[in-house]
Design a protein around this motif. Sequence first.
Motif, short mmCIF file in Angstrom:
data_model
loop_
_atom_site.label_atom_id
_atom_site.label_comp_id
_atom_site.label_asym_id
_atom_site.label_seq_id
_atom_site.Cartn_x
_atom_site.Cartn_y
_atom_site.Cartn_z
N HIS A 169 0.84 -1.19 0.00
CA HIS A 169 0.00 0.00 0.00
C HIS A 169 0.88 1.24 0.00
N GLN A 170 0.54 2.18 -0.84
CA GLN A 170 1.24 3.47 -0.82
C GLN A 170 0.22 4.59 -0.87
N THR A 171 0.48 5.63 -0.07
CA THR A 171 -0.41 6.79 -0.03
C THR A 171 0.28 7.97 -0.67
N LEU A 172 -0.47 8.69 -1.48
CA LEU A 172 0.08 9.82 -2.24
C LEU A 172 -0.83 11.03 -2.04
N VAL A 173 -0.22 12.18 -1.69
CA VAL A 173 -0.95 13.43 -1.55
C VAL A 173 -0.51 14.34 -2.69
N VAL A 178 -2.67 3.60 -3.32
CA VAL A 178 -2.34 2.63 -4.36
C VAL A 178 -2.12 1.27 -3.70
N GLU A 179 -2.85 0.26 -4.15
CA GLU A 179 -2.67 -1.10 -3.66
C GLU A 179 -2.18 -1.96 -4.82
N ALA A 180 -1.06 -2.66 -4.60
CA ALA A 180 -0.46 -3.47 -5.66
C ALA A 180 0.11 -4.75 -5.07
N GLU A 181 0.43 -5.69 -5.96
CA GLU A 181 0.99 -6.97 -5.52
C GLU A 181 2.39 -6.81 -4.94
N ASP A 182 3.14 -5.83 -5.43
CA ASP A 182 4.50 -5.65 -4.95
C ASP A 182 4.85 -4.17 -4.93
N GLU A 183 5.92 -3.85 -4.24
CA GLU A 183 6.33 -2.46 -4.06
C GLU A 183 6.72 -1.81 -5.39
N LYS A 184 7.35 -2.58 -6.27
CA LYS A 184 7.80 -2.04 -7.56
C LYS A 184 6.61 -1.54 -8.38
N THR A 185 5.55 -2.33 -8.45
CA THR A 185 4.37 -1.93 -9.21
C THR A 185 3.68 -0.74 -8.56
N ALA A 186 3.59 -0.75 -7.23
CA ALA A 186 2.96 0.37 -6.52
C ALA A 186 3.75 1.66 -6.76
N ARG A 187 5.06 1.55 -6.75
CA ARG A 187 5.89 2.73 -6.98
C ARG A 187 5.70 3.27 -8.40
N ALA A 188 5.58 2.35 -9.37
CA ALA A 188 5.37 2.78 -10.76
C ALA A 188 4.03 3.51 -10.89
N ALA A 189 2.98 2.98 -10.25
CA ALA A 189 1.67 3.62 -10.32
C ALA A 189 1.69 4.99 -9.63
#
Length: 340
Positions: free
Chosen positions: A4-8, A48-59
Amino acid sequence: MADHQTLVLEPADTARLANLCGQFDQHLRQIEQRLGVDLFCRGNIFTVEAEDEKTARAATRLLEDLYEQSASEVLTPEAINLSLQASRVAELADENDADRKGQGEVVIDTRRGRIRGRGPNQKAYLQRIAAHAVNFGIGPAGTGKTYLAVACAVAALKRDEVQRIVLVRPAVEAGERLGFLPGDMAQKVDPYLRPLYDALYEMLGFEHVARLQDRNVIEVAPLAFMRGRTLNDAFVILDEAQNTTREQMKMFLTRIGFGSTAVITGDITQIDLPSRQQSGIKQAIEVLRDVEGVSFTWFKSVDVVRHPMVQKIVEAYDAAGADMDAATGVAPASREQAGS
């Protein structure tokens, strides 16, 4: 979902956020489908919820880039698709944050808006054109080789860095024999040069291009018309260069004069010359690879910026070609990047 990643997104601007999300959040759904992530937003706060950190970071990076674009242009599904492709290329290439933010990035302003490289190859291509006198862009259809070169030429003309633009193509039929073509010389060669006209019309408008052509500021000509000329203070583009002979390529390269920039584009997998003739661009790759002032940019299927199906088609043909080479024992043509 494992990460999970949060973006403001700042500044919090309702119009820009609506532009980013699209009608009924269609842009967010498009991103979810292509990247395999889940996106949630409340105001300017995105999760952003993704299967892995790399994909979440790309999104996350993609959302930041799109929000930056939303300040100056109306985002469309086509623009989202192009940014998605650039995002995936950037992630695969493991670009650092400084590169992603566009430090040293070449941005070109046209009547249709800003043009910038999509992904590392296109960005490097634009940077090399700005820094080198002779530039080769080699790769499959749809990677922006010609379009970006024309954009650079238009920008150089507007900045008064050159006095004219010369667009050149060899008049070679794509595996067909069209026979007699009616009309004067300009009408006979016009079909071969149509892609160059299309790019000019998009960037400058039909009437402006016509005026510049009347003043010989823009010249569109078949390669055969270049012999004996010296082109000073010009931005010269040779398109479809895979269909030049060795003699024609040498002739073209020796037309370049003081204050000029040349861009040569081609796809070495689509050569329409007779089988016994070697393509001039193939010889140029070998002869010029170590010459100072000459740059080479190699585009791949991941750089295709047309419909997503074009990328899949290019990859399928590349795979079929590799299988055929393996079956016949013939080594595939070297595509090692030469120069920088």
